[in-house]
Design a protein around this motif. Structure first.
Motif, PDB file in Angstrom:
ATOM      1  N   GLU A  14       4.053  17.529  65.606  1.00  0.00           N
ATOM      2  CA  GLU A  14       3.976  16.009  66.160  1.00  0.00           C
ATOM      3  C   GLU A  14       4.548  15.194  65.040  1.00  0.00           C
ATOM      4  O   GLU A  14       4.250  15.428  63.785  1.00  0.00           O
ATOM      5  CB  GLU A  14       2.637  15.639  66.506  1.00  0.00           C
ATOM      6  CG  GLU A  14       2.087  15.960  67.785  1.00  0.00           C
ATOM      7  CD  GLU A  14       0.947  15.569  68.331  1.00  0.00           C
ATOM      8  OE1 GLU A  14       0.219  14.928  67.514  1.00  0.00           O
ATOM      9  OE2 GLU A  14       0.908  15.645  69.555  1.00  0.00           O
ATOM     10  N   LYS A  73       1.474  11.019  76.934  1.00  0.00           N
ATOM     11  CA  LYS A  73       2.847  11.819  76.942  1.00  0.00           C
ATOM     12  C   LYS A  73       3.979  10.766  76.919  1.00  0.00           C
ATOM     13  O   LYS A  73       5.286  11.028  76.713  1.00  0.00           O
ATOM     14  CB  LYS A  73       3.130  12.995  77.672  1.00  0.00           C
ATOM     15  CG  LYS A  73       1.948  13.954  77.352  1.00  0.00           C
ATOM     16  CD  LYS A  73       2.113  14.653  75.888  1.00  0.00           C
ATOM     17  CE  LYS A  73       1.103  15.762  75.670  1.00  0.00           C
ATOM     18  NZ  LYS A  73       0.981  15.837  74.318  1.00  0.00           N
ATOM     19  N   ARG A  74       3.690   9.726  77.935  1.00  0.00           N
ATOM     20  CA  ARG A  74       4.859   8.705  78.179  1.00  0.00           C
ATOM     21  C   ARG A  74       4.392   7.360  77.971  1.00  0.00           C
ATOM     22  O   ARG A  74       3.182   6.849  78.350  1.00  0.00           O
ATOM     23  CB  ARG A  74       4.974   9.030  79.775  1.00  0.00           C
ATOM     24  CG  ARG A  74       6.169   8.273  80.128  1.00  0.00           C
ATOM     25  CD  ARG A  74       6.750   8.701  81.700  1.00  0.00           C
ATOM     26  NE  ARG A  74       5.737   8.270  82.462  1.00  0.00           N
ATOM     27  CZ  ARG A  74       6.186   8.185  83.943  1.00  0.00           C
ATOM     28  NH1 ARG A  74       7.226   8.700  84.205  1.00  0.00           N
ATOM     29  NH2 ARG A  74       5.099   7.830  84.783  1.00  0.00           N
ATOM     30  N   PHE A  98       7.799  10.693  72.586  1.00  0.00           N
ATOM     31  CA  PHE A  98       7.365  10.285  73.685  1.00  0.00           C
ATOM     32  C   PHE A  98       8.408  10.233  74.796  1.00  0.00           C
ATOM     33  O   PHE A  98       9.297   9.706  74.415  1.00  0.00           O
ATOM     34  CB  PHE A  98       6.593   8.873  73.773  1.00  0.00           C
ATOM     35  CG  PHE A  98       5.260   8.658  72.869  1.00  0.00           C
ATOM     36  CD1 PHE A  98       3.992   9.202  73.269  1.00  0.00           C
ATOM     37  CD2 PHE A  98       5.525   8.375  71.550  1.00  0.00           C
ATOM     38  CE1 PHE A  98       2.944   9.252  72.467  1.00  0.00           C
ATOM     39  CE2 PHE A  98       4.305   8.421  70.652  1.00  0.00           C
ATOM     40  CZ  PHE A  98       2.927   8.591  71.176  1.00  0.00           C
ATOM     41  N   LEU A 152      -1.639  11.047  81.398  1.00  0.00           N
ATOM     42  CA  LEU A 152      -0.185  11.509  80.580  1.00  0.00           C
ATOM     43  C   LEU A 152       0.178   9.823  80.229  1.00  0.00           C
ATOM     44  O   LEU A 152       0.932   9.803  79.098  1.00  0.00           O
ATOM     45  CB  LEU A 152       0.704  12.014  81.466  1.00  0.00           C
ATOM     46  CG  LEU A 152       0.265  13.567  81.726  1.00  0.00           C
ATOM     47  CD1 LEU A 152       1.206  13.933  82.586  1.00  0.00           C
ATOM     48  CD2 LEU A 152      -0.003  14.221  80.725  1.00  0.00           C
TER      49      LEU A 152
END
Ligand SMILES: *Cc1c(COP(=O)(O)O)cnc(C)c1O
Length: 322
Positions: A14, A73-74, A98, A152
């Protein structure tokens, strides 16, 4: 990094959510400033990043860290067709790992260079007509409200408005400090206001750094939209103790509206300084400050700082005029 080290790096490492801040404070010169005995400075947040520009990085920084902490994630957000915030979110998403989804106000015909850049940075664009766009909760729910997306997706308000923006913008004040962490050596600090989050952050930064100096700089907001008083309670929801002066006479007819007078000022300013300003935010901001200086609003010897909040894209939409 040598090959062996590369191989041992986990595939999904990350990326740290940070940018090296390059935002110097540069002096602005001009005959009207000398005539009034004013020293004028500009905080160059436009130099932070070409696409994650100015206050948009300030506002995104803690939101993105929150999204990462929650394992989202988004990034999902909203904006007009020329939105600096959409572009900043698209680029920052790509940079920090992302996916991004942007709800764009308008239909496909709104396509333009800013939206092309958003797409290039991998943002999925969903066009929403003006009526539906007003109800952002319903737009969001209809696309993202169902599992598994709920866990997410990370929603960011239009323009990046919110408590995370407040924290990020408050940090600007720390970068203005004089020697020995004294208060910023300015009598006045000016910023442009769209949602008012930047102003609220500056107010917080000033209040929380005002420990033992009587000489508190006065904060000024120049709203770029017409009838902008509705922003004041909005600013106070972010930061209830905000103290500032509010100058409502520099909107030039409303958001993204312009005039030959504004354009001629911008032309002159860019040619005199080598600093790009544009008609939507920073042009109105600088016009307002110069207008007040010309009218003698500040005593001789005053030190004034303008926050250049970035935003090249306002110029892309209006370049035919220049
Ligand atoms: C978005 C933007 C603003 C408005 O900031 P707020 O925090 O919404 O008031 C000001 N200047 C530029 C260049 C912007 O892109």
């Amino acid at each position: 990094m040598c090959g062996a080290e590369l191989d041992s790096t986990p595939m999904m490492a990350e990326r740290e959510i940070d940018l090296e801040i390059h935002s110097p404070i540069t002096p602005i010169h001009g005959p009207e400033l000398e005539a009034q005995g004013i020293s004028l400075w500009m905080k160059r947040d436009d130099l932070i990043h070409p696409f994650i520009s100015g206050n948009k990085w300030r506002k995104l920084k803690y939101a993105l860290r929150d999204a990462r902490r929650l394992g989202r994630k988004r990034l999902v957000t909203f904006g007009g067709a020329w939105s600096n915030h959409l572009l900043a979110t698209a680029c920052a998403g790509a940079m920090f790992g992302f996916r991004t989804l942007g709800f764009v106000r308008g239909d496909e015909s709104a396509s333009n260079p800013v939206l092309s850049l958003c797409r290039l940075f991998g943002m999925e664009l969903v066009y929403v007509d003006r009526t539906r766009y007003r109800d952002k909760d319903s737009v969001y729910e209809s696309h993202c409200g169902r599992t598994p997306n709920q866990t997410l997706d990370y929603r960011i308000d239009e323009g990046g408005f919110g408590p995370h923006a407040l924290e990020g913008c408050a940090e600007i004040i720390g970068e203005l400090m004089g020697p020995g962490d004294s208060l910023p050596p300015f009598d006045h600090i000016f910023c442009a206001c769209g949602t008012g989050a930047t102003l609220a952050g500056l107010a917080k930064g000033l209040a929380t750094s005002a420990t033992h100096t009587p000489q508190q700089p006065i904060l000024h907001g120049i709203p770029v939209l017409r009838s902008a008083d509705f922003l004041i309670p909005q600013i106070r929801t972010l930061y209830p103790h905000a103290h500032f002066e509010w100058h409502t006479e520099y909107h030039f007819g409303g958001y993204a509206k312009s005039s030959p007078e504004l354009e001629s000022f911008i032309r002159q300013f860019c040619a005199d300084t080598g600093i790009l300003i544009e008609p939507v935010y920073t042009g109105k901001l600088c016009f307002g400050v110069f207008d007040m200086i010309r009218k003698g609003a500040f005593p001789r010897g005053s030190r004034i700082l303008i926050l250049h909040s970035g935003g090249l894209t306002g110029m892309l939409g209006m370049h035919q005029r220049f």
